[in-house]
Design a protein around this motif. Structure first.
Motif, PDB file in Angstrom:
ATOM      1  N   MET A  93       1.095  -1.266  -0.020  1.00 35.06           N
ATOM      2  CA  MET A  93      -0.289   0.123   0.013  1.00 35.06           C
ATOM      3  C   MET A  93       0.885   1.284  -0.023  1.00 35.06           C
ATOM      4  O   MET A  93       0.540   2.149  -0.716  1.00 35.06           O
ATOM      5  CB  MET A  93      -0.958  -0.073   1.274  1.00 35.06           C
ATOM      6  CG  MET A  93      -1.861   1.356   1.353  1.00 35.06           C
ATOM      7  SD  MET A  93      -2.768   1.200  -0.083  1.00 35.06           S
ATOM      8  CE  MET A  93      -3.666   2.752   0.140  1.00 35.06           C
ATOM      9  N   ASP A 125      -7.293   1.809  -2.166  1.00 36.42           N
ATOM     10  CA  ASP A 125      -7.041   0.776  -1.321  1.00 36.42           C
ATOM     11  C   ASP A 125      -6.071  -0.082  -2.124  1.00 36.42           C
ATOM     12  O   ASP A 125      -5.642   0.382  -3.281  1.00 36.42           O
ATOM     13  CB  ASP A 125      -8.114   0.165  -0.643  1.00 36.42           C
ATOM     14  CG  ASP A 125      -9.199  -0.495  -1.748  1.00 36.42           C
ATOM     15  OD1 ASP A 125      -8.772  -0.677  -2.891  1.00 36.42           O
ATOM     16  OD2 ASP A 125     -10.368  -0.781  -1.249  1.00 36.42           O
ATOM     17  N   GLN A 128      -3.445   8.441   6.446  1.00 34.63           N
ATOM     18  CA  GLN A 128      -3.401   6.736   6.558  1.00 34.63           C
ATOM     19  C   GLN A 128      -3.243   6.547   7.778  1.00 34.63           C
ATOM     20  O   GLN A 128      -2.210   6.749   8.566  1.00 34.63           O
ATOM     21  CB  GLN A 128      -2.369   6.333   5.458  1.00 34.63           C
ATOM     22  CG  GLN A 128      -2.363   4.907   5.317  1.00 34.63           C
ATOM     23  CD  GLN A 128      -1.346   4.148   4.647  1.00 34.63           C
ATOM     24  OE1 GLN A 128      -0.503   4.999   3.896  1.00 34.63           O
ATOM     25  NE2 GLN A 128      -1.246   2.779   4.459  1.00 34.63           N
ATOM     26  N   LEU A 144      -4.789  -0.086   6.021  1.00 33.89           N
ATOM     27  CA  LEU A 144      -5.148   0.043   4.673  1.00 33.89           C
ATOM     28  C   LEU A 144      -6.580   1.153   4.830  1.00 33.89           C
ATOM     29  O   LEU A 144      -7.390   1.196   3.893  1.00 33.89           O
ATOM     30  CB  LEU A 144      -5.735  -0.997   3.766  1.00 33.89           C
ATOM     31  CG  LEU A 144      -4.740  -2.176   3.735  1.00 33.89           C
ATOM     32  CD1 LEU A 144      -5.074  -3.418   2.822  1.00 33.89           C
ATOM     33  CD2 LEU A 144      -3.402  -1.628   3.095  1.00 33.89           C
ATOM     34  N   TYR A 145      -6.590   1.822   5.857  1.00 34.15           N
ATOM     35  CA  TYR A 145      -7.652   2.615   6.040  1.00 34.15           C
ATOM     36  C   TYR A 145      -7.038   4.220   6.214  1.00 34.15           C
ATOM     37  O   TYR A 145      -5.665   4.329   6.657  1.00 34.15           O
ATOM     38  CB  TYR A 145      -8.374   2.307   7.528  1.00 34.15           C
ATOM     39  CG  TYR A 145      -8.760   0.946   7.273  1.00 34.15           C
ATOM     40  CD1 TYR A 145      -9.948   0.576   6.389  1.00 34.15           C
ATOM     41  CD2 TYR A 145      -8.377  -0.090   8.205  1.00 34.15           C
ATOM     42  CE1 TYR A 145     -10.644  -0.878   6.109  1.00 34.15           C
ATOM     43  CE2 TYR A 145      -8.936  -1.113   8.055  1.00 34.15           C
ATOM     44  CZ  TYR A 145      -9.803  -1.690   7.118  1.00 34.15           C
ATOM     45  OH  TYR A 145     -10.283  -2.920   7.281  1.00 34.15           O
ATOM     46  N   ASP A 189     -12.606   3.541   4.788  1.00 31.22           N
ATOM     47  CA  ASP A 189     -11.949   2.267   4.598  1.00 31.22           C
ATOM     48  C   ASP A 189     -11.005   2.182   3.528  1.00 31.22           C
ATOM     49  O   ASP A 189     -10.853   1.301   3.037  1.00 31.22           O
ATOM     50  CB  ASP A 189     -12.974   1.190   4.594  1.00 31.22           C
ATOM     51  CG  ASP A 189     -14.123   1.452   3.561  1.00 31.22           C
ATOM     52  OD1 ASP A 189     -13.903   2.234   2.669  1.00 31.22           O
ATOM     53  OD2 ASP A 189     -14.930   0.531   3.070  1.00 31.22           O
ATOM     54  N   PHE A 190     -10.619   3.323   2.990  1.00 27.23           N
ATOM     55  CA  PHE A 190      -9.570   3.434   2.121  1.00 27.23           C
ATOM     56  C   PHE A 190      -8.731   4.838   2.268  1.00 27.23           C
ATOM     57  O   PHE A 190      -9.137   5.620   3.478  1.00 27.23           O
ATOM     58  CB  PHE A 190     -10.153   3.741   0.553  1.00 27.23           C
ATOM     59  CG  PHE A 190     -11.181   4.843   0.377  1.00 27.23           C
ATOM     60  CD1 PHE A 190     -10.636   6.214   0.094  1.00 27.23           C
ATOM     61  CD2 PHE A 190     -12.436   4.631   0.688  1.00 27.23           C
ATOM     62  CE1 PHE A 190     -11.494   7.041  -0.103  1.00 27.23           C
ATOM     63  CE2 PHE A 190     -13.417   5.648   0.469  1.00 27.23           C
ATOM     64  CZ  PHE A 190     -12.953   6.955   0.064  1.00 27.23           C
TER      65      PHE A 190
END
Length: 366
Positions: free
Chosen positions: A1, A40, A333, A338-339, A358-359
């Motif tokens: 990520m 994401d 972040q 990953l949120y 959630d991204f």
């Protein structure tokens, strides 16, 4: 990520989604509606946050456009978002109109050759422009204009043997290209995208220019001399005629080319760079060009407040001052997750809202 985010920041189906929003709200400020792009591991999203209901509408751009998360560049022209991708020597352009919600895709519309070394791409609604060196391996600067209707194009030579090419900026039909020439002189060239002609070049000598457009659509240029002097020019973006020139007692120095800043009246909204090493690189600030008062918001305090509320460390991804809504926006972040989320901050440095997602947001729609 983290690799994906680094790549995006260096270049740059519909469903209703609720969010867990922080309840930290200023009683004297209104929380605005905002829109932004995020990613994401697998998808790219467009998120339209509606403050009156506290939720947003999320569009999966990967499903709509066939877009991954490793696109080269994200541009915005008026209400249109443009994503550039590159695969097997070919460029594709994927566009999303955030007002009409219509999409256009131009898959493999341009095949690069060994003759050209492309540095950047930018587009209007009907044409794409590539800044490149020709031949490859040289520093001869040129511009390629490609019609999205016919996909035909032509090359325009700008200058031979330059030193450095910076990112472009588009104001209405005017494309401004900043570069350092072979004699170590900074220049800005204006290219008219309506007439497809080079119109004028400004020579700033050894003073490096940082540029953006003001609330009236004029071109604002901050010139940084080698002796530390800072001057501001405001020019008509169509004629380049000088409207105003002023010396600024600004200690901050910016990189040449486009600047993430706004000039509203006598206030310059910008990103203050902290002396390193420090726990963050930049934060929101307001400089009064008349009184020279420089107000650096307590961004560290806001981050600490959010981290205590979330019980997790956060990394700031991108920042932007929205002149139409009078707020600073910052995305983050969550550490090793990953949120992410978005912080809405007023000019007094108060956190109005923390929108958890959630991204990870990477770009605020202007």
């Amino acid at each position: 990520m983290k690799r994906i985010l680094m790549l995006l920041l260096l270049c740059l189906g519909l469903s209703s989604c609720s969010t867990d929003d922080s309840e930290i709200v200023s009683e004297t400020s209104t929380i605005p509606n905002i829109e932004f792009v995020g990613v994401d591991n697998d998808n790219t999203y467009l998120y339209d946050y509606r403050a009156e209901v506290g939720i947003g509408e999320q569009t999966n751009l990967s499903s709509e456009l066939g877009l991954g998360t490793n696109f080269l560049t994200l541009r915005q022209t008026e209400q249109e978002l443009s994503f550039y991708t590159f695969n097997s020597g070919k460029f594709s352009l994927l566009k999303k109109d955030i007002e009409s919600r219509e999409t256009d895709t131009y898959i493999d519309f341009y095949t690069n050759t060994n003759e050209r070394s492309i540095v950047w791409g930018i587009n209007t609604k009907d044409q794409v422009y590539f800044g490149f060196y020709n031949p490859k391996g040289s520093t001869n600067l040129a511009l390629r204009a490609i019609s999205l209707t016919t996909l035909n194009g032509n090359d325009i030579s700008l200058e031979f043997n330059i030193n450095t090419l910076y990112q472009p900026i588009l104001i209405d039909e005017n494309l401004f290209i900043t570069y350092l020439d072979g004699q170590e002189r900074y220049k800005i060239t204006r290219y008219n995208t309506d007439t497809n002609t080079l119109t004028q070049t400004l020579d700033f000598g050894t003073s490096s220019p940082s540029l953006f457009d003001d609330d009236l659509g004029n071109l604002v240029i901050l010139k940084f001399a080698e002796n530390g002097k800072v001057d501001m020019e405001i020019r008509d973006s169509n004629s380049l005629s000088l409207i105003k020139e002023q010396n600024l007692a600004l200690e901050q120095r910016f990189l040449p080319g486009p600047l993430n800043a706004s000039l509203i009246g006598n206030k310059l909204y910008y990103q203050y760079t902290y002396q390193q090493p420090f726990i963050i690189d930049k934060g929101p600030a307001i400089f009064n060009i008349n009184t020279s008062e420089n107000k650096v918001l307590d961004f560290i305090g806001i981050i600490d407040e959010v981290e205590q509320e979330l019980d997790v460390s956060v990394n700031i991804i991108t920042e932007y001052y929205d002149p139409g809504k009078n707020v600073f926006l910052a995305s983050y972040q969550k550490f090793d997750e990953l949120y992410g989320g978005v912080l809405i901050i007023n000019e007094d440095g108060k956190l109005l809202k923390n929108i958890e997602l959630d991204f990870v947001p990477i770009y605020f729609v202007k």
